[in-house]
Design a protein around this motif. Sequence first.
Motif, PDB file in Angstrom:
ATOM      1  N   LYS A   1     -17.642   3.451   3.995  1.00  0.00           N
ATOM      2  CA  LYS A   1     -16.444   3.806   3.222  1.00  0.00           C
ATOM      3  C   LYS A   1     -15.833   2.561   2.584  1.00  0.00           C
ATOM      4  O   LYS A   1     -15.349   2.617   1.448  1.00  0.00           O
ATOM      5  N   ILE A   2     -15.858   1.440   3.307  1.00  0.00           N
ATOM      6  CA  ILE A   2     -15.306   0.208   2.742  1.00  0.00           C
ATOM      7  C   ILE A   2     -16.151  -0.270   1.570  1.00  0.00           C
ATOM      8  O   ILE A   2     -15.630  -0.739   0.549  1.00  0.00           O
ATOM      9  N   ARG A   3     -17.473  -0.126   1.689  1.00  0.00           N
ATOM     10  CA  ARG A   3     -18.354  -0.602   0.619  1.00  0.00           C
ATOM     11  C   ARG A   3     -18.289   0.265  -0.630  1.00  0.00           C
ATOM     12  O   ARG A   3     -18.811  -0.129  -1.673  1.00  0.00           O
TER      13      ARG A   3
ATOM     14  N   GLU B   1      -7.177  10.368  -0.558  1.00  0.00           N
ATOM     15  CA  GLU B   1      -7.588   9.270  -1.421  1.00  0.00           C
ATOM     16  C   GLU B   1      -6.871   7.962  -1.090  1.00  0.00           C
ATOM     17  O   GLU B   1      -7.157   6.932  -1.709  1.00  0.00           O
ATOM     18  N   ASN B   2      -5.935   7.993  -0.150  1.00  0.00           N
ATOM     19  CA  ASN B   2      -5.170   6.803   0.217  1.00  0.00           C
ATOM     20  C   ASN B   2      -5.738   6.252   1.524  1.00  0.00           C
ATOM     21  O   ASN B   2      -5.371   6.680   2.614  1.00  0.00           O
TER      22      ASN B   2
ATOM     23  N   ILE C   1      -7.542  -0.533   1.022  1.00  0.00           N
ATOM     24  CA  ILE C   1      -8.775  -0.719   0.246  1.00  0.00           C
ATOM     25  C   ILE C   1      -8.749   0.033  -1.076  1.00  0.00           C
ATOM     26  O   ILE C   1      -9.505  -0.303  -1.989  1.00  0.00           O
ATOM     27  N   VAL C   2      -7.894   1.041  -1.211  1.00  0.00           N
ATOM     28  CA  VAL C   2      -7.794   1.756  -2.483  1.00  0.00           C
ATOM     29  C   VAL C   2      -7.122   0.880  -3.536  1.00  0.00           C
ATOM     30  O   VAL C   2      -7.420   0.988  -4.732  1.00  0.00           O
ATOM     31  N   ASN C   3      -6.222   0.008  -3.091  1.00  0.00           N
ATOM     32  CA  ASN C   3      -5.507  -0.875  -4.008  1.00  0.00           C
ATOM     33  C   ASN C   3      -6.451  -1.966  -4.511  1.00  0.00           C
ATOM     34  O   ASN C   3      -7.088  -2.681  -3.730  1.00  0.00           O
ATOM     35  N   GLU C   4      -6.536  -2.083  -5.821  1.00  0.00           N
ATOM     36  CA  GLU C   4      -7.438  -3.076  -6.423  1.00  0.00           C
ATOM     37  C   GLU C   4      -7.011  -4.494  -6.095  1.00  0.00           C
ATOM     38  O   GLU C   4      -7.842  -5.394  -5.984  1.00  0.00           O
TER      39      GLU C   4
END
Length: 315
Positions: free
Chosen positions: A126-128, A210-211, A256-259
């Motif tokens: 999920k992180i990748r 999605e968060n 991780i959703v935040n760029e």
Amino acid sequence: MLTCNRLAPSVLQQQNAPSSSKHYDIKWRKLRREKVLKIDLPDFDERRREEKMTPDEMRLKMKKDGRLPPRNFMERPLNIASTGGLFEQYVPPEGDGKSSAISKDGAKQRLTELEKRGKSYMELRKIRKYEENFDTKEFAQQAQLIYIEAHKLMEDVKKNEDELHDRITEHAYPQMMFGLELKSLRWNFIESLEPPRVVHIRTTELMGKENLYAQVTVRMHTKQTLAIYDRFGRLMFGSEAVVKDILEYVVFEKHIVNEYGLWRIHGKIVPDWMPPREPLIKSYRKPAIEPVQEDEPKSEVVEVEETTQPNLATA
């Protein structure tokens, strides 16, 4: 040479026609009406009149004007930069850092770690999805640098507060800074006894699928020096000359959703089998004691009885 300007009969008739016979077409009435705009001029005395109105009169006026009643609360923007704690916390094996891999206890530790790695690999995928080049070995080295920079910035919090927030989450900041007011911190990193490694990876959803937030636990076995001085310069804890072996399980978190998200220290896992920390040596203010004035001793009056002694001469 004479020239003659000949005009069309319709133009001559239009110029010579009297004003009373001017014709107005009905289809232009709408356009003539839209040329003029009616503007409601502000009434500056209306606010004064509203202050004198009763609640019922004010409600009727607002209903007439098409206004909604005012709200008693203000909605504030919500920004969740970090989670409120550690989810699916890693449980360190008992005796970690003391038993070798060849011993019986060390072999059990390796076996239990292999059983727990299955879910960590699933969370790593999920992180990748958001960080394609995420590697656990490189991240462990990066996490150790963040750990060192954060503790160095804690030596002067007032000057480095903004930079410290880039390395510590809002959940870990009050825990790490608790009790350091009016105190001096001296911390030094000596060396690593073992290379840092990732032992636990978890992700969670917050207020929506999605968060996503990710938490990675890094095992660090290092040599450090730590000394804490009070406001008078007296040593309260540790020593700058004594080097100690420290085994820590540090949890790093990222949105991780935040760029533009950053990996930051989120907390530390302290197992139950860890020895207790040494107590702080606190200094107290000496109370002002007023000298006790002793009462003066009273003079005792001794009554002496008069005794008649025999006259030796006569005897």
